[in-house]
Design a protein around this motif. Structure first.
Motif, short mmCIF file in Angstrom:
data_model
loop_
_atom_site.label_atom_id
_atom_site.label_comp_id
_atom_site.label_asym_id
_atom_site.label_seq_id
_atom_site.Cartn_x
_atom_site.Cartn_y
_atom_site.Cartn_z
N THR A 197 -49.65 -0.24 -28.67
CA THR A 197 -49.48 0.70 -29.77
C THR A 197 -50.18 0.17 -31.01
OG1 THR A 197 -47.86 1.78 -31.23
CG2 THR A 197 -47.20 -0.32 -30.26
N ARG A 310 -45.51 4.29 -36.67
CA ARG A 310 -44.28 4.85 -36.10
C ARG A 310 -44.60 5.90 -35.04
NH1 ARG A 310 -39.46 4.12 -39.20
NH2 ARG A 310 -38.68 6.05 -38.28
N ALA A 311 -45.54 6.80 -35.37
CA ALA A 311 -45.88 7.87 -34.43
C ALA A 311 -46.48 7.31 -33.14
CB ALA A 311 -46.86 8.85 -35.09
N VAL A 314 -43.73 5.68 -30.96
CA VAL A 314 -42.98 6.73 -30.25
C VAL A 314 -43.79 7.26 -29.08
CG1 VAL A 314 -42.02 9.06 -30.47
CG2 VAL A 314 -41.62 7.37 -32.28
N ARG A 315 -45.09 7.41 -29.29
CA ARG A 315 -45.96 7.94 -28.22
C ARG A 315 -45.97 7.04 -27.00
NH1 ARG A 315 -50.77 6.63 -26.40
NH2 ARG A 315 -51.11 5.14 -28.10
N CYS A 317 -43.78 4.81 -26.09
CA CYS A 317 -42.46 4.80 -25.45
C CYS A 317 -42.28 6.07 -24.61
CB CYS A 317 -41.37 4.70 -26.51
SG CYS A 317 -41.24 3.10 -27.32
N ALA A 318 -42.75 7.21 -25.14
CA ALA A 318 -42.64 8.47 -24.39
C ALA A 318 -43.48 8.42 -23.12
CB ALA A 318 -43.08 9.64 -25.28
N ILE A 377 -36.65 2.02 -33.14
CA ILE A 377 -37.45 3.11 -32.57
C ILE A 377 -37.54 2.95 -31.06
CG2 ILE A 377 -39.78 4.10 -32.46
CD1 ILE A 377 -40.09 3.37 -35.42
N HIS A 380 -34.20 3.77 -29.44
CA HIS A 380 -33.97 5.21 -29.40
C HIS A 380 -34.76 5.88 -28.29
CE1 HIS A 380 -32.94 9.19 -30.99
NE2 HIS A 380 -34.22 9.51 -30.88
N ALA A 381 -35.99 5.37 -28.04
CA ALA A 381 -36.85 6.00 -27.05
C ALA A 381 -36.54 5.55 -25.62
CB ALA A 381 -38.31 5.70 -27.37
#
Length: 414
Positions: A197, A310-311, A314-315, A317-318, A377, A380-381
């Motif tokens: 990331t 941050r974005a 999250v990406r 992790c998704a 983060i 959460h993911a």
């Protein structure tokens, strides 16, 4: 493969922190979902404990005699599930439930054989000469050409842990090293998913390096590189008080020739190497960067950006969650699309048994909005999964040495 027991604690005295960690490990090893007798341990300490590294390792090994193999390193901060210990005395240990036949601890006194492993977790001393070449060589020793990990970050001793009961050399050395590379290699039988990331955002259009002299880019898209940079940053050397702070806060993202480093969403791609601008060359209208350059490479001026970081976290992790948990069709949908009166149901996805996260020292703490925000983060993911790691002076993924990135790797199980 069951969940990996793990523990973490902070205390001014390392023995107290070790006692708290051992209590957590022993408690989890009695639970049905956790591995009861793992053989491999990953241990990360902050540099507050670096001077006592050998004593810490000896104490842990004596308390856990069933754990025969140890690997790890030191950082100015360490990472665990949902929290970070930054600039404070702390210790984290994760016991990996991997069969001994499918991993191997390696170090300078016990090198990794070529083509034995599928991938490897690597810890490295940033003062090691020709480090980038050594990382590439290490990746070449794996069948997938993939390594992950990071460079030790420490204000005192840059120690690494690497000891195995099957390797007399590491036992004789005590298991604590300084300099070179060490870590754990894994066979193809160990399920791993890894993502990089980025932490920076492009601030101008991407350019092609059309002329370069080692570390100095002379022309971008056929134009003097210094002029291109000044235009992109909207600054002038005639106003140095305004220009210098802007240049110091600007980085460059480098991509291989013929490969764009900027995605459709305007973010930096996984293969982009972010490097510092280290000087200007007004005589040749060039820009010096901390990387060897070659014509054809792609270059993007960028800056650290909390929202982009941050974005992108999250990406990735998704992406891991999607790969672990493929979308499941209902029985009615399966029947509708299949002529088989008894259609085969899709296989269940995998779950995370444990995770390792290596992040840049420049990403920890306030960069994500507050203490432990980066790890929150991930929690959460990915959910409440065992996770350890450290904040590094450089991040390792594939065969590259990155900067301002995070490298998230998960161990998977059915």
């Amino acid at each position: 493969m069951k969940l990996f027991p793990y523990g973490h604690a902070t205390h001014p005295q390392w023995r107290m922190a070790a006692g708290l960690v051992l209590a957590q490990l022993r408690a989890q090893m009695t639970l049905p979902d956790y591995a009861p007798e793992p053989r491999l341990a990953l241990v990360y300490i902050t540099d507050h404990y670096a001077q006592d590294a050998q004593a810490v390792l000896d104490h842990l090994r004596q308390a856990l005699p069933e754990v025969t193999d140890w690997a790890g390193t030191v950082g100015v901060g360490i990472a665990v599930n949902n929290a970070e210990y930054f600039d404070e005395p702390a210790l984290a240990v994760m016991l990996c439930n991997v069969a001994p036949a499918h991993y191997r601890v390696f170090s300078g006194v016990s090198p990794l054989p070529a083509d034995w492993a599928d991938a490897a977790l690597v810890h490295a001393d940033p003062a090691t000469p020709d480090l980038a070449e050594l990382i590439t060589e290490m990746a070449g020793r794996t069948q997938q050409g993939y390594v992950f990990g990071g460079l030790t970050s420490s204000r005192t001793r840059s120690v690494q842990f690497a000891i195995s009961a099957d390797q007399p050399q590491t036992l004789a050395a005590g298991g604590v090293f300084e300099g070179g590379l060490s870590g754990v290699a894994f066979s193809s039988r160990v399920g791993l998913l890894s993502r990089v990331t980025q932490g920076c955002q492009p601030i101008a259009a991407e350019h092609e390096v059309t002329e370069a002299d080692r570390h100095v880019v002379l022309k971008l898209d056929g134009q003097p590189a210094l002029d291109v940079m000044l235009d992109a940053l909207k600054i002038s050397l005639s106003e140095p008080q305004k220009a210098i702070p802007v240049v110091r806060s600007t980085l460059v993202g480098l991509s291989p020739a013929g490969q764009s480093g900027v995605g459709r969403a305007g973010n930096l791609g996984n293969d982009v190497l972010v490097r510092h601008i280290v000087g200007l060359d007004p005589m040749r209208q060039g820009v010096a960067v901390a990387e060897h350059l070659a014509p054809g490479m792609r270059l993007t001026f960028c800056q650290r950006n909390v929202h982009a970081a941050r974005a992108d976290l999250v990406r990735v992790c998704a992406e891991i969650r999607e790969e672990l948990e493929p979308e499941m069709l209902s029985i009615e949908a399966i029947n509708a699309f299949s002529d088989d009166p008894v259609p085969t149901l899709p296989q269940a996805g995998k779950r995370i048994a444990g995770a390792v996260y290596v992040s840049c020292t420049g990403r920890g703490g306030p960069h994500f909005g507050g203490p432990s925000a980066e790890l929150q983060i991930i929690r959460h993911a990915l959910g409440d999964v065992p996770l350890v790691g450290f904040f590094a002076a450089g991040e390792i993924a594939r065969h590259h040495l990155y900067g301002y990135t995070g490298v998230l790797t998960v161990f998977t199980t059915d």
